[in-house]
Scaffold this motif. Structure first.
Motif, PDB file in Angstrom:
ATOM      1  N   ARG A 207       0.833  -1.210   0.000  1.00  0.00           N
ATOM      2  CA  ARG A 207       0.000   0.000   0.000  1.00  0.00           C
ATOM      3  C   ARG A 207       0.871   1.264   0.000  1.00  0.00           C
ATOM      4  NH1 ARG A 207      -5.761  -0.732   2.991  1.00  0.00           N
ATOM      5  NH2 ARG A 207      -6.190  -2.882   2.338  1.00  0.00           N
ATOM      6  N   LEU A 208       1.953   1.210   0.726  1.00  0.00           N
ATOM      7  CA  LEU A 208       2.899   2.327   0.728  1.00  0.00           C
ATOM      8  C   LEU A 208       3.439   2.571  -0.676  1.00  0.00           C
ATOM      9  CD1 LEU A 208       4.743   4.263   2.533  1.00  0.00           C
ATOM     10  CD2 LEU A 208       6.433   2.429   2.388  1.00  0.00           C
ATOM     11  N   LEU A 209       3.893   1.517  -1.317  1.00  0.00           N
ATOM     12  CA  LEU A 209       4.458   1.643  -2.660  1.00  0.00           C
ATOM     13  C   LEU A 209       3.407   2.118  -3.661  1.00  0.00           C
ATOM     14  CD1 LEU A 209       6.708  -1.504  -2.558  1.00  0.00           C
ATOM     15  CD2 LEU A 209       7.513   0.805  -3.075  1.00  0.00           C
ATOM     16  N   ALA A 210       2.164   1.721  -3.468  1.00  0.00           N
ATOM     17  CA  ALA A 210       1.094   2.189  -4.351  1.00  0.00           C
ATOM     18  C   ALA A 210       0.953   3.709  -4.262  1.00  0.00           C
ATOM     19  CB  ALA A 210      -0.223   1.506  -3.991  1.00  0.00           C
ATOM     20  N   ALA A 211       1.043   4.253  -3.032  1.00  0.00           N
ATOM     21  CA  ALA A 211       0.987   5.709  -2.865  1.00  0.00           C
ATOM     22  C   ALA A 211       2.173   6.368  -3.552  1.00  0.00           C
ATOM     23  CB  ALA A 211       0.968   6.060  -1.378  1.00  0.00           C
TER      24      ALA A 211
END
Length: 441
Positions: A207-211
């Protein structure tokens, strides 16, 4: 009596005109500040020698071998000292307040200016204290209220670093809302942060990388713990893009245990693991984030000895770390000198490298036209000690901040090395007839 009054008026006019002429003369000088005689280290511009620096209108306007000090309103005597770009501390916690918990709007955070300028720091990156739900409060309280340039790695958790209840709630991790906040405040938000999640799942990291991908910004990871740990090889060489940041790089469990958080040095061979070296070569960023207990000598000593240097030196500054082994940026920089890094590499890891990590190449250098953020240090010789949770080492040198200049103004001056020395905020004077009278009620 008339003659006496005439003389008094004449004297007042003379003094007024003299003061006005002096003020006019000062304002007409080509430079506001000249720093003379210092050893300048500016890694971006490959400067590592004796140079003078001239400042005007908050900018660096000249870097040269010999600048006439009489051409400046203030002259700074930096003979025997090192002059560097203002330090960039890429990992701090400055969401100070009383209404929140942990490092989010709580007493464990710090008000910026009191803990930056005495350390030569002019820019900080808050590593995840606010999240996308709390950033606008942070901007009002911290960013807008500080002379220090405060930038943010926005927490993927909505509340930010508010403690385990929030930081372990995957439902609080919303890539879309985090990216929207970053796009709304591009001058303030320079990346995204994941911190302290305990559990053996890649979902928070994903989810962090998606942001990060939605906003085209780097991410910073501070793993919590897992049993067994999430493998760093997968994080560095599968999940991470070049430019993504692993903080607390010299921490972890420091052992052969498969639980908790993995370390980058294999203690059975006392060498940096090959996949770590591979990751750094392909552009993964390794940040110190020393903190209260996030550094181990059994990691740092063999890594530095083998030539594996951190990309950025940072403090993880908060009330716990500043009163523990960490203290401040000059202390950690001195520790890495004691470990074997040369001074120029230490300065680069504290200025130009972090500027590039956060995609702010306008910072961390002394180029002509750059904002005049400058630090001046004495490198003391003697017997010094540095410690961490697994022991201590000795060192022969310690950096001590002499002066900090932020946007062309002297904001910290330890030993009165400017001439004249001017109080930026002189004390207010009580009017002559302002005596406090006792209440008659």
């Amino acid at each position: 009596m008339k003659q006496k009054s005439f003389l008094i008026i004449t004297l007042i006019l003379f003094l007024t005109n003299t003061l006005h002429a002096q003020q006019q003369s000062e304002s007409e000088k080509p430079y506001s500040i000249v720093i003379k005689g210092g050893h300048v280290i500016d890694p971006k511009n490959n400067i590592n020698t004796l140079m003078d620096i001239a400042i005007k209108d908050g900018k660096v306007v000249l870097v040269a071998k010999n600048i006439d000090g009489s051409m400046a309103t203030q002259l700074v005597n930096a003979v025997g000292m090192y002059v560097t770009p203002g330090l960039i501390d890429a990992h701090v916690h400055f969401f100070w307040g009383h209404d929140g918990t942990s490092y989010m709007n709580a007493p464990a955070g710090l008000p910026a200016d009191g803990f930056t300028f005495p350390s030569g720091v002019t820019t900080v990156v808050d590593a995840g204290s606010p999240g996308w739900k709390t950033f606008e409060l942070y901007k009002k309280q911290t960013i807008s209220g500080s002379q220090t340039r405060v930038l943010v790695m926005l927490n993927i958790v909505g509340q930010g670093m508010a403690g385990g209840k929030y930081e372990n709630d995957i439902n609080e991790m919303d890539p879309q809302k985090a990216a929207e906040m970053a796009k709304k405040y591009p001058n303030d938000i320079v990346g995204f942060k994941l911190a302290h999640y305990n559990g053996r799942t890649w979902e928070p990291t994903d989810r962090l990388l998606a942001a990060g991908k939605l906003a085209n910004l780097p991410v910073m990871v501070d793993f919590g713990g897992a049993n067994p740990f999430l493998p760093l090889d997968s994080l560095f060489n599968v999940k991470f893009r070049p430019g993504d940041i692993y903080t607390h790089a010299f921490g972890g469990n420091g052992s052969a245990s498969l639980n908790g958080r993995e370390s980058i040095v294999d203690i059975s061979t006392n060498k940096v693991k090959p996949y770590v070296i591979k990751a750094q070569k392909r552009g993964v960023i390794f940040d110190v984030g020393f903190g209260g207990s996030s550094f181990l000598f059994n990691q740092g000593i063999p890594a530095i000895k083998s030539g594996f240097y951190p990309n950025s030196i940072s403090t993880d500054l908060h009330t716990g770390s500043m009163n523990n082994a960490m203290k401040n940026m000059p202390n950690i920089m001195s520790l890495f000198i004691a470990l074997g890094m040369d001074l120029q590499s230490v300065i680069k890891a504290s200025t130009w490298n972090p500027a590039q990590e956060i995609k702010r190449p306008d910072l961390g250098n002394l180029s002509v036209g750059a904002e005049a953020d400058i630090a001046i240090f004495t490198l003391r010789n003697g017997e010094f000690g540095f410690y961490a949770r697994d022991g201590k080492i000795s060192g022969k040198n310690r950096l001590e901040t002499e002066m900090t200049i932020r946007a062309g103004k002297i904001v910290y001056n330890l030993n009165a090395i400017a001439e004249p020395n001017v109080l930026q905020n002189p004390p207010r004077q009580r009017p002559a007839n302002s005596e406090v009278k006792p209440s008659t009620k």
